[in-house]
Design a protein around this motif. Sequence first.
Motif, PDB file in Angstrom:
ATOM      1  N   LEU A   1      46.218 -32.659  33.017  1.00  0.00           N
ATOM      2  CA  LEU A   1      45.909 -31.325  32.522  1.00  0.00           C
ATOM      3  C   LEU A   1      45.686 -30.335  33.657  1.00  0.00           C
ATOM      4  CD1 LEU A   1      43.589 -32.135  29.509  1.00  0.00           C
ATOM      5  CD2 LEU A   1      45.966 -31.403  29.465  1.00  0.00           C
TER       6      LEU A   1
ATOM      7  N   ILE B   1      57.115 -30.234  26.544  1.00  0.00           N
ATOM      8  CA  ILE B   1      55.801 -29.747  26.985  1.00  0.00           C
ATOM      9  C   ILE B   1      55.886 -28.260  27.310  1.00  0.00           C
ATOM     10  CG2 ILE B   1      54.104 -29.861  28.867  1.00  0.00           C
ATOM     11  CD1 ILE B   1      54.820 -32.929  28.977  1.00  0.00           C
TER      12      ILE B   1
ATOM     13  N   GLY C   1      44.786 -31.251  21.689  1.00  0.00           N
ATOM     14  CA  GLY C   1      45.883 -30.675  22.466  1.00  0.00           C
ATOM     15  C   GLY C   1      46.310 -29.327  21.919  1.00  0.00           C
ATOM     16  N   GLN C   2      46.360 -29.207  20.589  1.00  0.00           N
ATOM     17  CA  GLN C   2      46.706 -27.929  19.965  1.00  0.00           C
ATOM     18  C   GLN C   2      45.650 -26.873  20.276  1.00  0.00           C
ATOM     19  OE1 GLN C   2      49.583 -27.027  17.937  1.00  0.00           O
ATOM     20  NE2 GLN C   2      50.184 -28.748  19.225  1.00  0.00           N
TER      21      GLN C   2
ATOM     22  N   MET D   1      56.038 -26.282  24.178  1.00  0.00           N
ATOM     23  CA  MET D   1      54.738 -26.203  23.507  1.00  0.00           C
ATOM     24  C   MET D   1      53.801 -25.252  24.244  1.00  0.00           C
ATOM     25  SD  MET D   1      53.859 -30.030  22.101  1.00  0.00           S
ATOM     26  CE  MET D   1      54.389 -31.006  23.497  1.00  0.00           C
ATOM     27  N   LYS D   2      53.917 -25.188  25.564  1.00  0.00           N
ATOM     28  CA  LYS D   2      53.061 -24.308  26.362  1.00  0.00           C
ATOM     29  C   LYS D   2      53.624 -22.888  26.431  1.00  0.00           C
ATOM     30  CE  LYS D   2      50.473 -26.249  29.460  1.00  0.00           C
ATOM     31  NZ  LYS D   2      49.830 -26.357  30.627  1.00  0.00           N
TER      32      LYS D   2
ATOM     33  N   TYR E   1      49.394 -33.093  23.428  1.00  0.00           N
ATOM     34  CA  TYR E   1      49.534 -31.700  23.006  1.00  0.00           C
ATOM     35  C   TYR E   1      49.791 -31.573  21.507  1.00  0.00           C
ATOM     36  CZ  TYR E   1      49.316 -29.789  27.709  1.00  0.00           C
ATOM     37  OH  TYR E   1      48.900 -29.403  28.949  1.00  0.00           O
ATOM     38  N   LYS E   2      50.282 -32.625  20.879  1.00  0.00           N
ATOM     39  CA  LYS E   2      50.478 -32.606  19.426  1.00  0.00           C
ATOM     40  C   LYS E   2      49.198 -32.972  18.670  1.00  0.00           C
ATOM     41  CE  LYS E   2      55.446 -33.398  19.361  1.00  0.00           C
ATOM     42  NZ  LYS E   2      56.539 -34.315  18.980  1.00  0.00           N
TER      43      LYS E   2
ATOM     44  N   LEU F   1      46.183 -25.742  23.829  1.00  0.00           N
ATOM     45  CA  LEU F   1      47.323 -24.831  23.944  1.00  0.00           C
ATOM     46  C   LEU F   1      46.977 -23.417  23.480  1.00  0.00           C
ATOM     47  CD1 LEU F   1      50.224 -27.130  22.688  1.00  0.00           C
ATOM     48  CD2 LEU F   1      49.904 -26.264  25.019  1.00  0.00           C
TER      49      LEU F   1
END
Length: 185
Positions: A8, A58, A141-142, A61-62, A136-137, A145
């Motif tokens: 992270l 990734i 993680g959500q 998602m970011k 992240y899922k 984000l």
Amino acid sequence: MKRLSKILSATGLGLSIALGLALTAVPAGAQQKQPAPQPSAAPLKQGTPGAIAAAKEILLMKNAAAMYANAVPNIVQQTKDALLQQNLNYQKDLNEVAVIVAQKLAGREKEIGDGMANVYANEFSEQELKDLVTFYKSPLGQKLLTTEPRAIQFSMSYMNGWAQNFSEAVNAEFRAEMRKRGKQI
């Protein structure tokens, strides 16, 4: 947890700041008559297809693409502005050429995303990248984000305020020490 912390920290603030600085700098070639030498960096090895795919997921998602979405037009504009400072009599031509150059190079910002994915694939194993995707899922993680950008913004604000206050304290210490020596500054 220690491995997750390493992952992270490596994927957060440093990347955002470095990319932001890199994309806001005026190209060296636009400032000088001769091209500046490029810094030598060890070439990256090509990541495995699985690692690249996980890295791209990734980055998606970011929302990393938002950081460089306007890279091409911004760099074209910066280059035109720098050239214009040196060649004021070519303003009309440089404005017209900027449109042509921007159209010709449109879409090249995709190279940044591909390069970033390859950097991730060089820094993390394929399994680590897959673990990151899983993280992240997850609900945490959500949350990371969605809240990390704000936390980074508040952290930067805090650091700037701290630096200002600390600078004032250092200045006061200098003045006090100089007064002890009979010198007013």
